[in-house]
Design an enzyme around this catalytic site. Structure first.
Site, PDB file in Angstrom:
ATOM      1  N   HIS A   1       0.687  -1.233  -0.074  1.00  0.00           N
ATOM      2  CA  HIS A   1       0.137  -0.035  -0.065  1.00  0.00           C
ATOM      3  C   HIS A   1       0.805   1.467  -0.201  1.00  0.00           C
ATOM      4  CE1 HIS A   1       1.028   0.151   4.229  1.00  0.00           C
ATOM      5  NE2 HIS A   1       0.489  -1.103   4.377  1.00  0.00           N
TER       6      HIS A   1
ATOM      7  N   HIS B   1       4.003   1.269   2.307  1.00  0.00           N
ATOM      8  CA  HIS B   1       5.037   0.635   1.616  1.00  0.00           C
ATOM      9  C   HIS B   1       5.991   1.469   0.760  1.00  0.00           C
ATOM     10  CE1 HIS B   1       2.798  -3.011   2.794  1.00  0.00           C
ATOM     11  NE2 HIS B   1       4.204  -3.120   3.466  1.00  0.00           N
TER      12      HIS B   1
ATOM     13  N   LYS C   1       5.448   2.513  12.038  1.00  0.00           N
ATOM     14  CA  LYS C   1       4.273   2.117  12.634  1.00  0.00           C
ATOM     15  C   LYS C   1       4.544   1.010  13.398  1.00  0.00           C
ATOM     16  CE  LYS C   1       1.264  -0.402  10.176  1.00  0.00           C
ATOM     17  NZ  LYS C   1       0.850  -1.524  11.317  1.00  0.00           N
ATOM     18  N   ASP C   2       5.043  -0.050  13.194  1.00  0.00           N
ATOM     19  CA  ASP C   2       5.667  -1.096  14.067  1.00  0.00           C
ATOM     20  C   ASP C   2       6.831  -0.650  14.830  1.00  0.00           C
ATOM     21  OD1 ASP C   2       6.283  -3.506  15.455  1.00  0.00           O
ATOM     22  OD2 ASP C   2       5.537  -4.784  14.032  1.00  0.00           O
TER      23      ASP C   2
ATOM     24  N   ARG D   1      -3.509  -5.029   7.036  1.00  0.00           N
ATOM     25  CA  ARG D   1      -4.576  -5.738   8.028  1.00  0.00           C
ATOM     26  C   ARG D   1      -6.014  -4.835   7.913  1.00  0.00           C
ATOM     27  NH1 ARG D   1      -2.670 -10.082  10.896  1.00  0.00           N
ATOM     28  NH2 ARG D   1      -0.437 -10.271  10.858  1.00  0.00           N
TER      29      ARG D   1
END
Length: 282
Positions: free
Chosen positions: A34, A37, A151-152, A189
């Site tokens: 998306h 990325h 984000k992570d 997700r």
């Protein structure tokens, strides 16, 4: 863009690039790409000459087999998107190529002290799988620089610590979280969400913003802020996993003097487990 499915083929191609003194930048992914990325690919183009991406849905980081099986696999579309955005090489191995003796026989890498907290507590073994596959990918690609999303945040810290502890010479760069217009962090997700759940989902970002403001204004203790945030998420329809305030440096419980904090959360909405975070400088 050239696509390779074996380690040997990719290594041969990249050896030629190194002989030309090209700087190699690596963006590992699990596919189903998306705009988030693509922000990593854009950053990669700023940092080097040759952009390598990988698509590998790593079975070692899934404790739930059904979660692994339903993870979206969109290789052909991903290839088109990567090529359109300037990626030079794609490495898309299968599990046999990455784990020829099976994942149970695979040497494992564990970053101690940070792999079994937060997401690691609710997903046992997840970060061992991440550390192991990223180590293998770094050894295969041998990049000068690797790009990851913020984000992570825990994953980023795990990889940074792993690189430091193993004396790797790969430079790690984190890129700010890409968000939809309503604030929801872009994630593969998100595709698990129903229309109604997608409407609710931005509450997770709104709750992080509320917690950040509460921290900056010193409205309550960290524990009270986190509990109130959990209640806000549950009232909106989420099921709690965790909502924590930690030190940016090591993701441990911060001392009273700590000024560089990060608010991290994971929560379930329907079938989706959503994660997000915000950094806070006091």
């Amino acid at each position: 863009m050239k696509t390779f499915h074996t380690v040997a083929e990719l290594r041969t191609a990249l050896k030629i690039e190194r002989l030309k003194d090209k700087k190699i930048v690596f963006v590992p992914t699990m596919g189903n790409l998306h705009d988030g990325h693509m922000s990593l690919i854009r950053k990669a183009k700023e940092e080097g000459d040759i952009i390598v991406s990988s698509i590998f849905v790593n079975p070692m980081q899934f404790s739930d087999q059904s979660d692994l099986e339903r993870y979206p696999k969109t290789l052909e579309e991903d290839k088109r998107v990567l090529e359109a955005n300037g990626c030079n090489y794609l490495f898309a191995p299968d599990a046999l190529e990455m784990y020829p003796d099976g994942k149970r026989s695979q040497t494992q890498i564990e970053v101690v002290g940070i792999s079994d907290i937060l997401c690691g507590a609710s997903r046992p073994g997840h970060f061992v799988g991440v550390s192991t596959v990223v180590t293998k990918l770094f050894n295969i690609v041998q990049p000068d620089t690797a790009i990851f999303g913020n984000k992570d945040f825990q994953q980023l810290k795990v990889i940074q610590d792993m690189v430091r502890d193993l004396s790797s010479n790969v430079r790690i760069i984190g890129v700010d979280t890409a968000r939809n217009e309503d604030g929801l962090a872009m994630s593969s997700r998100n595709g698990y969400l129903t229309e109604e759940e997608r409407r609710i989902a931005p509450t997770i970002y709104q709750t992080l913003l509320w917690a950040k403001e509460a921290l900056l204004e010193n409205r309550a203790s960290h524990e009270d802020i986190c509990e109130q945030a959990q209640q806000k998420l549950e009232a909106a329809g989420f099921r709690r996993d965790y909502f924590e305030i930690r030190a940016q440096e090591n993701l441990q419980t911060p001392s009273e003097e700590e000024k560089r904090l990060v608010i991290l959360t994971a929560a379930y909405l329907g079938k989706a487990r959503l994660i997000d975070n915000l950094r806070v400088e006091l």
